[in-house]
Enzyme design. Structure first.
Site, short mmCIF file in Angstrom:
data_model
loop_
_atom_site.label_atom_id
_atom_site.label_comp_id
_atom_site.label_asym_id
_atom_site.label_seq_id
_atom_site.Cartn_x
_atom_site.Cartn_y
_atom_site.Cartn_z
CD GLN A 200 -34.30 46.78 97.78
OE1 GLN A 200 -35.17 47.60 97.49
NE2 GLN A 200 -33.38 47.04 98.70
CB ALA A 241 -35.98 53.74 91.81
CG HIS A 242 -36.02 50.85 95.99
ND1 HIS A 242 -35.16 50.20 96.84
CD2 HIS A 242 -35.51 52.09 95.83
CE1 HIS A 242 -34.19 51.01 97.18
NE2 HIS A 242 -34.37 52.16 96.58
CG ASN A 243 -40.07 51.41 98.53
OD1 ASN A 243 -38.93 50.96 98.58
ND2 ASN A 243 -41.10 50.79 99.06
CB SER A 261 -38.84 56.86 98.40
OG SER A 261 -38.36 55.64 98.91
#
Lengths: 341, 341, 341
Positions: A200, A241-243, A261
């Site tokens: 990441q 979560a990521h993004n 995302s």
């Protein structure tokens, strides 16, 4: 602490009816307030409590001016709840000890970190090389500020916060204990039944005036960054979560999970224990009820819900069992309709 | 950092089409990539982006070789997503500072702990007596390694991890901030309206190549151990109760709860915010959708779901109200069928 | 460790059948016990295991006295599960190293904190000014006890706990790693699209004999306090919002969320992953099943449920799709009934 009503009005405005020299030593709800407490009536539903409260002063809207004044001191203001919020802030400043700036000798600050002289770095905190801790901030005891991270001016990390490497926090943010900003997002490529890690490489960027509740997690982006815009308020035990991208002034209650995302608009609210799947978009001014799984994008502002209605166990069991045959029931109904027509 | 495409191919293989000396300074998604970035096309659905991306090089599958080569440099490989994963790993190694081994003077290591000379124990970490910290590991700042615990070779604890007494972590594991391994399981015997504690005498055993997300909890077993097999990947804020057993290479997304003594098979996936009740078994290759309560054992591989479909609030209210009469509706339908036949 | 059966009976009572000098070195479940282990049969459903277990001794109820004695040593007691619980406690005391009292030199204790001489404050812990750490307590490594907080006699904070400013913990409590007691409740007043913070001026008050699981959060009250009464047991990753009140001897399983100002009665149980909305009341002896949203007050004791039944994905898809037309189906049924009658 004890203050005169005149002190409150001098600081926060509003129209005072009654004895300006009366002294107040607490803020309390209508039903628990004693004669030396100030209270507020924000929801017209509780209007009847105006008759029974023992509060020394009540903050009310103009419509209740006469009713409130008839029973004692009153503070008239267009938005009593907002006035109450500002009163708690003024109260907190007056009652909380001002803590001196400086780096506690039991903190560990790596060479190459910048700590503003007006910042406070508490005991057993860690600040990594290249990190910037701006003016007027507090890095709480046992907190961790990773390498090249930035804590914006006036922000406050409570005890035991993690702000990961290269992650940035805007100005006047409040981050509560146990928060983890910048752990790796959950990304793996399948490889013959095993999972290959996707490193990441992004970070987390947080705007100004953001508040983040205890033990909430905000993962760093895989390639780009995870972004939390200005004025966002996050409750406890939330997973971002990521993004993910969260628009300004959105508020999210406890135990919500937002998958990777996904893009949440501005001025949204998401009630507790809801989830939002990944790679979708919610426009501005979307309001999600408690315990709802948002499984696809929402293109129109409004309120959305999706919780299962609870019931006594016996009723639930009967309905849940029938639910598993719902499609068959529909077919039976269709057949019946055909037969009759 | 900037690398030549030839450097990437030399390290990771694949067939390069185009100028091998072209330089790359970022990895980026197709739609955000500039001319000095490398991107990848893993999902054929995004094929159309191949025409519009400005990426300096795109990683593609053999089927897209000509299409990709027509627009610029391309890297052809059977599994572009896996190649991308490995590229991020290679990138991370090149861009992250290598940190020296050794025990930080601000860490506390009890007598009788073994720290391999190639391990790194960061500031304000604690390592208890009898603990073993093997070669090449990192014990992050403010982390806690309990007495007689073991951190396997090459594993990495981020800042502020707890690995409880007697709990063991295999090799090459990654444990993110806030994780608690080895807290007591939730076990009590009722005694005339009170709860009598059942001391949790087991531990947690974690295999190799396991990754555990931020603020996830894995409780120690009551009598035997809680077991996480090799290659398991756990996201953030997951609850793994005492005596759970999770099979190898299973992946579990954020905010999932697994109740006590349940056994999850190998190669399973459990999507976010789902729960699994205690004392049941899921066979290998079971896939659970988001927000599903798995309330009984699953004996067949496959996909299982159980979330309530969300809707605009008005529609949901009507359907939820009707749902509470579902059993009665079925009875009415039955009566109607009888009448007609 | 190895003990004679006579040692166990001497300490915990019960009637021993068989060789009192037989030695035991483990407590184990029936199906995993070897000849030197003691086991228990609490649930009559497992009665058949009495024939197959290799346990050196089995704890049984009087009804199984003869059956148990026929196969080897037996310990007869009215409530085998409770006996087992007490046995684990006795076992833990004998096997766990007794740790000396005193403040670790690597802990930070502010001037004006009181630490009882029989308390243990471990490495890298922080205790703020005005805090009181009573007799026989343990403040675990890297834990935080805020200013003017109180840790009651005999209580134990595991590693890395936060007990916030002015929050109080009763006697004999156990608080696991990662718990955050006393973070700010989630309170904001809307102000033209922005959120104005309501300072949380209350605290958290926790009774005696309370246990709190890893990474659980209990927020401080806005004006009054958040209250957890005696004997409450909370599992991991639970969210208790501001001004919640939980009655004595209530047990709450993992990942439950209780929203603000809600009042839970005494002797309730709430199963995992459930949620309770704010500003409602549950009377005593209410039992909530897993994954249930309690969306209104419950005035009658009993069991309540509200989870969606899971199914294989194809069946679920058909039923979930139909569910969204449920109201329409009811109308069609109604029309049909009318037509026919």
């Amino acid at each position: 602490m004890s203050v005169a009503l005149s002190d409150i009005v001098a600081a926060l405005g509003g129209e005072l009816l009654g004895d300006a020299s009366a002294r107040i030593d607490a803020i309390a709800p209508l039903d628990g307030a004693g004669p030396s407490a100030i209270s507020f009536l924000a929801n017209p539903r509780y209007r009847s409590q105006l008759g029974s409260t023992r509060a020394g002063c009540v903050i009310v809207a103009p419509a209740l001016r006469d009713e409130a004044a008839a029973r004692g001191a009153a503070l008239v203001t267009p938005d009593p709840y907002l006035y109450f919020a500002r009163l708690t802030q003024w109260w907190a400043v007056r009652t909380r000890a001002a803590l001196p700036a400086g780096v506690h000798p039991g903190a560990v600050v790596e060479e190459g970190a910048y700590i503003d002289p007006t910042a406070r770095v508490e005991a057993l905190a860690f600040v990594g090389a290249g990190a910037v801790v701006e003016a007027g901030t507090v890095v709480g005891a046992q907190s961790f500020v990773g390498r090249a991270a930035r804590v914006g001016a006036g922000s406050r990390l409570a005890a035991r916060v993690v702000l990961g490497e290269r992650c940035t926090l805007g100005q006047r943010c409040i981050v509560h204990s146990g928060v983890v900003i910048g752990a790796d997002g959950f990304g793996f490529a399948p490889d013959q039944g095993r999972w290959e890690k996707i490193e990441q490489l992004g970070a987390v960027r947080i705007g100004d005036d953001v508040e983040i509740g205890a033990n909430t997690c905000i993962d760093r982006g895989a390639l780009g960054d995870t972004v939390i815009e200005d004025g966002v308020k996050l409750d406890n035990l939330i997973q971002i979560a990521h993004n993910v991208h969260i628009g300004a002034h959105t508020a999210i209650a406890g135990c919500v999970a937002i998958a990777g995302s996904t893009r949440i608009g501005r001025h949204c609210t998401i009630a507790g224990a809801s989830s939002v799947v990944g790679h979708i978009e919610l426009v501005d001014h979307v309001h999600v009820s408690a315990c709802t799984l948002v499984s696809r994008s929402i293109r129109q502002p409004g309120r959305y819900s999706g919780s299962f209605p609870f019931d006594d166990n016996a009723s639930w069991e009967k309905n849940a069992a029938t639910l598993r045959q719902l499609h068959a029931l529909r077919e039976r109904l269709k057949a019946l309709e055909k037969k009759i027509s």
